[in-house]
Design an enzyme around this catalytic site. Structure first.
Site, PDB file in Angstrom:
ATOM      1  CG  PHE A 259      -3.472  -2.523  -6.024  1.00  5.93           C
ATOM      2  CD1 PHE A 259      -3.870  -1.525  -6.902  1.00  5.93           C
ATOM      3  CD2 PHE A 259      -4.205  -3.699  -5.995  1.00  5.93           C
ATOM      4  CE1 PHE A 259      -4.976  -1.696  -7.731  1.00  5.93           C
ATOM      5  CE2 PHE A 259      -5.295  -3.878  -6.815  1.00  5.93           C
ATOM      6  CZ  PHE A 259      -5.690  -2.876  -7.690  1.00  5.93           C
ATOM      7  CE  LYS A 260      -8.769  -3.108  -6.179  1.00  2.00           C
ATOM      8  NZ  LYS A 260     -10.034  -3.793  -6.403  1.00  2.00           N
ATOM      9  CG  ASP A 261      -4.655   0.559   1.465  1.00  2.00           C
ATOM     10  OD1 ASP A 261      -5.871   0.768   1.619  1.00  2.00           O
ATOM     11  OD2 ASP A 261      -4.045  -0.375   2.028  1.00  2.00           O
TER      12      ASP A 261
ATOM     13  CB  THR B 294     -12.582  -1.745  -4.218  1.00  2.00           C
ATOM     14  OG1 THR B 294     -11.754  -1.895  -5.365  1.00  2.00           O
ATOM     15  CG2 THR B 294     -13.231  -0.374  -4.261  1.00  2.00           C
TER      16      THR B 294
END
Length: 490
Positions: A127-129, A160
């Protein structure tokens, strides 16, 4: 829009600053975190209009409320460049890729609905993309304006680091120095980072836990002379731009589920560092009709303990468990300060005192009991927060159950979210679980749960066999700073 530090107050004043001035920074000079001086509000008319927008256009509409010193045309170009099906191409179907963060109904029991919002279709399958890809483009844009360079210094417990490195690789004027806990990430996560051979990427495996890594990043940020000389910036979720980029998918999730603005939706968010769910808090403060924000933790249950008791008790490294959802193996949630700032009435002096007690007393107590540090815990329910925890056995059981019932393979962190969401879903209020990663990133646990390998998107088939480039270093902030200085030539 002006930004203030969570530690600025009557006793420690600091002038508000615009978005472009704080974009490349992590901590404020006083050690606090940046927040808007007031949250922008959304209207019902805006929500109705936004339902029809693409993800890129929705991101533009929300971000321009926070980054009003970037010309509209430039900001729109940045969001259009970032949120494309070509970048988020690891979705199940081409239609899902077009939606960027597609929603899938997982289970329904009468008027109880549990929905997965897929956030892991980007280049590193996490999800950090969603925020990091935008951050890379924003950084490059800002540096080109100033003809400047930036040395990113960050810490990761797994996702991250890879998302930052993939977003920043090859970017002009940017170097990345990323700390990670040695031998405490999954084999896939480790390979994603350490296999990168780009000359502007430096991976440093630290002989400690994530909190040791995070503490060294904060130590460098608080050394204002070193920070200025080495041109240090950060991509950890202490960076405001990264948090605000995550606000967008809460709006997308809500607008995709609710057909009218009088409906409410809840979110369950696997959370270790409080950055992901902090974005939900901000969306709710902006007026998005969110009923509840449910924090899902693993065995490292610092946040669950606070939302149950009002006690924020930071664990020592020896008390931090190494679990099968390693991205949440965190015992000092750096973004939590942003919520506490709102909880205590935006009193920066009080925030400074409370977070100072972490160093002297290992935490603080807002329960209101005799001898506690305050009674603000009674106000938590106004912000919609609830919490729960999950264990390794819970993860295995949830992964098996979801796969057997629905044919869906979820990763370990998402399993924590589903387990806790099932305990909090209620009639008439859809519960959206934010998916955090694809199952392939945690294949060891998938094999244990399902006795088979997780499917891998094209290009990731043999990533663990690639040559790796990294150095191993002890927990020593001065040693790390010397390492950075030797490679920047500054």
């Amino acid at each position: 829009m002006q930004y203030v530090s969570t530690r600025a107050g009557k006793d420690h004043p600091a002038a508000p600053r615009p978005f472009s001035e704080i974009l490349l920074e992590g901590l404020a000079p006083d050690g606090g975190l940046y927040l808007p001086d007031a949250y922008p509000q959304v209207t019902g008319e805006e929500l109705d209009a936004w339902r029809k927008l693409s993800y890129a256009d929705l991101a533009y509409e929300i971000l321009k409320k926070f980054a009003d010193d970037i010309p509209d045309a430039d900001l729109k170009a940045l969001t259009s460049k970032t949120y494309t099906p070509e970048i988020y191409c690891n979705a199940r179907t081409p239609e899902d890729a077009q939606q960027i963060t597609p929603l899938h109904l997982l289970e329904q029991d009468g008027d109880k609905k549990l929905i997965l919002q897929a956030l892991s279709n980007g280049p590193t399958l996490a999800f950090k993309d969603m925020a990091m890809q935008l951050l890379g483009n924003l950084f490059e844009y800002a540096l080109a304006k100033k003809n400047a360079e930036l040395n990113i210094f960050g810490a990761t417990s797994g996702d991250t680091g890879s998302s930052a490195e993939y977003a920043m690789r090859g970017k002009k004027g940017i170097r990345v120095f990323m700390l990670s806990p040695h031998k405490k990430m999954s084999a896939f996560q480790t390979a994603q980072m350490f296999s990168l051979q780009d000359p502007n990427i430096y991976n440093i495996a630290v002989e400690g836990v994530f909190d040791d890594c995070q503490d060294m990043v904060k130590a460098a940020s608080n050394d204002l002379e070193f920070k200025a000389k080495q041109k240090i910036g950060t991509v950890n979720s202490i960076n405001w731009a990264r948090v605000v980029a995550q606000v967008v998918y809460y709006f997308r999730g809500y607008l995709s589920v609710a057909t009218s603005n009088d409906q409410k939706v809840s979110f369950t968010v696997p959370s270790g560092n409080f950055g992901n769910i902090c974005a939900g808090h901000i969306a709710r403060m902006m007026g998005l009709p969110i009923d509840r924000l449910v924090v899902a933790t693993n065995e490292n249950d610092v946040l669950d303990e606070f939302f149950r008791t009002g006690v924020y008790r930071v664990r020592k490294p020896a008390e931090t468990y190494h679990t099968s959802s390693p991205s949440m193996d965190i015992s000092k949630a750096s973004n939590f300060e942003r919520f506490i700032y709102d909880l205590v009435g935006r009193d920066g002096d009080r925030v400074r005192t409370l977070f100072g007690k972490i160093d002297t007393h290992g935490g603080f107590d807002l329960s209101g009991r005799p001898g506690s540090d305050g009674n603000e815990f009674s106000k938590v329910s106004r912000y919609g927060f609830e919490s729960g925890k999950s264990t390794h056995q819970d993860r295995l059981n949830t992964i098996r159950d979801v796969h057997q019932k629905y044919g869906v393979m979820i990763d370990t962190h998402t399993a924590d979210g589903v387990k806790v969401a099932r305990e909090h879903v209620k009639l008439g209020v859809p519960m959206i679980v934010l998916e955090t990663a694809l199952a392939a990133k945690f294949n060891e646990t998938i094999q244990e749960a399902l006795n088979k390998d997780a499917a891998r998107p094209a290009g990731f088939e043999n990533i663990e066999s690639l040559s790796q480039r990294f150095v191993v270093m002890p927990v020593d902030a001065d040693n790390i700073k010397a390492y950075i200085a030797a490679r920047t030539g500054l």
